[in-house]
Scaffold this motif. Structure first.
Motif, short mmCIF file in Angstrom:
data_model
loop_
_atom_site.label_atom_id
_atom_site.label_comp_id
_atom_site.label_asym_id
_atom_site.label_seq_id
_atom_site.Cartn_x
_atom_site.Cartn_y
_atom_site.Cartn_z
N THR A 176 0.84 -1.20 0.00
CA THR A 176 0.00 0.00 0.00
C THR A 176 0.87 1.25 0.00
OG1 THR A 176 -1.80 -1.13 1.15
CG2 THR A 176 -1.77 1.27 1.27
N ARG A 211 -4.93 0.66 7.35
CA ARG A 211 -5.87 -0.46 7.41
C ARG A 211 -5.99 -0.99 8.83
NH1 ARG A 211 -8.15 -2.79 3.22
NH2 ARG A 211 -7.36 -2.38 1.11
N ARG A 234 -14.02 5.25 4.78
CA ARG A 234 -13.59 3.87 5.08
C ARG A 234 -13.94 3.00 3.88
NH1 ARG A 234 -16.14 1.28 8.99
NH2 ARG A 234 -14.39 0.11 9.84
N LEU A 235 -12.91 2.30 3.36
CA LEU A 235 -13.07 1.43 2.21
C LEU A 235 -12.98 -0.02 2.66
CD1 LEU A 235 -10.59 3.29 -0.19
CD2 LEU A 235 -13.01 3.81 0.23
N ASP A 236 -13.52 -0.92 1.85
CA ASP A 236 -13.46 -2.36 2.14
C ASP A 236 -14.03 -2.67 3.53
OD1 ASP A 236 -12.05 -2.64 -0.28
OD2 ASP A 236 -10.13 -2.38 0.73
N THR A 237 -15.17 -2.10 3.83
CA THR A 237 -15.71 -2.23 5.19
C THR A 237 -16.17 -3.65 5.52
OG1 THR A 237 -17.86 -1.46 4.39
CG2 THR A 237 -16.38 0.19 5.34
N GLN A 238 -16.31 -4.51 4.53
CA GLN A 238 -16.68 -5.89 4.80
C GLN A 238 -15.47 -6.78 5.07
OE1 GLN A 238 -19.94 -6.57 5.18
NE2 GLN A 238 -20.12 -4.35 4.74
N SER A 239 -14.27 -6.23 4.87
CA SER A 239 -13.06 -7.01 5.09
C SER A 239 -12.66 -6.95 6.56
CB SER A 239 -11.92 -6.48 4.22
OG SER A 239 -11.37 -5.30 4.78
N PRO A 242 -10.56 -2.93 7.21
CA PRO A 242 -10.95 -1.82 6.34
C PRO A 242 -9.87 -0.75 6.26
CG PRO A 242 -12.71 -2.37 7.89
CD PRO A 242 -11.49 -3.11 8.34
#
Length: 260
Positions: A176, A211, A234-239, A242
């Motif tokens: 990242t 993250r 906040r991105l990828d909140t299901q991971s 996030p």
């Protein structure tokens, strides 16, 4: 909800809690346990500071909820929950590095990030002698000075990030970093998410991304950034981990395009 009243209480408690943390650090740090990994430590001071905050909140607003890093969650009946990290940057704290903070936010609604409305926040860095605070609709402040995020970064963005304690996540975190370096002037790794967010609000950093943060890591700092004119996503909140991005609008959108 009276955001001004909550703000005043958050500031008052954060100052007192910060002084306790600083005093305990001067007296010497006792390690109480490890949390998720050997690198993720908790000190006796973390627990003592959180207990102080709990007692102060309970005395002033006994029907509010509480969500603390060390002592967990208690539901309240008012719709307001206090989201607390007693010492954010515990490793810094244990090593005598002054970049640690007490983070306190009062939120309304769900205790799930993204489903609450933050009303008031205070981030106290006692070893640095600074306190940052925000009130929904009332701006973000530090020692009487209004805070504003940076709006232009012609030389590239000064960014900050953090890394998870689990060694299994380090390669991904470094990837990242490599992805965002083309838009970066330089990179900082401060060790306290709440303080990094306060610095974004103050214009000392152009942006911050990380993250795997927990609610108590960013609840207060996110309101600081938003009230200082920035944007928090906040991105990828299901991971399981996030991604949080906080910056002025231009840098936020550039980071989102890279990391989204």
């Amino acid at each position: 909800m009276d955001a001004a009243q909550l703000h005043a209480l958050a500031v008052d408690i954060a100052r007192e809690a910060g002084e306790l943390a600083k005093m305990r650090r001067s007296a010497g740090v006792a390690l109480a346990a490890t949390k998720s990994t050997l690198a993720d430590i908790v000190t006796e001071a973390d627990r003592e500071v959180e207990e102080l905050i709990r007692k102060r909140v309970a005395a002033a607003r006994p029907d509010d909820g509480f969500l603390g890093e060390e002592s967990g969650a208690d539901a309240g009946g008012t719709g307001v929950t206090w989201v607390v990290d007693p010492i954010d940057g515990t490793v810094n704290y244990a090593y005598g590095i002054p970049s640690y903070s007490v983070s306190i936010a009062a939120v309304h609604g769900s205790t799930e990030p993204g489903q609450w409305q933050a009303l008031a926040a205070a981030v106290c860095a006692p070893a640095l002698g600074e306190l940052f605070s925000a009130e929904r609709g009332g701006g973000a402040w530090q020692d009487g000075h209004a805070l504003r995020v940076t709006s232009e970064v012609p030389a590239g963005a000064l960014l900050s990030t953090g890394f998870g304690y689990d060694p299994a996540t380090h390669d991904g975190d470094l990837q990242t970093v490599r992805a965002v370096m083309p838009i970066a002037r330089d990179l900082r790794r401060g060790g306290s998410a709440a303080l990094d967010l306060a610095y974004v609000a103050a214009g000392r950093l152009d942006g911050y991304f990380e993250r795997g943060l927990n609610a108590w890591d960013f609840a207060a700092g996110a309101l600081l950034v938003e009230e200082a004119g920035g944007r928090v996503s906040r991105l990828d909140t299901q991971s399981p981990r996030p991604m949080l991005i906080a910056a002025g609008i231009e840098v936020h959108d550039r980071l989102s395009a890279i990391l989204g």
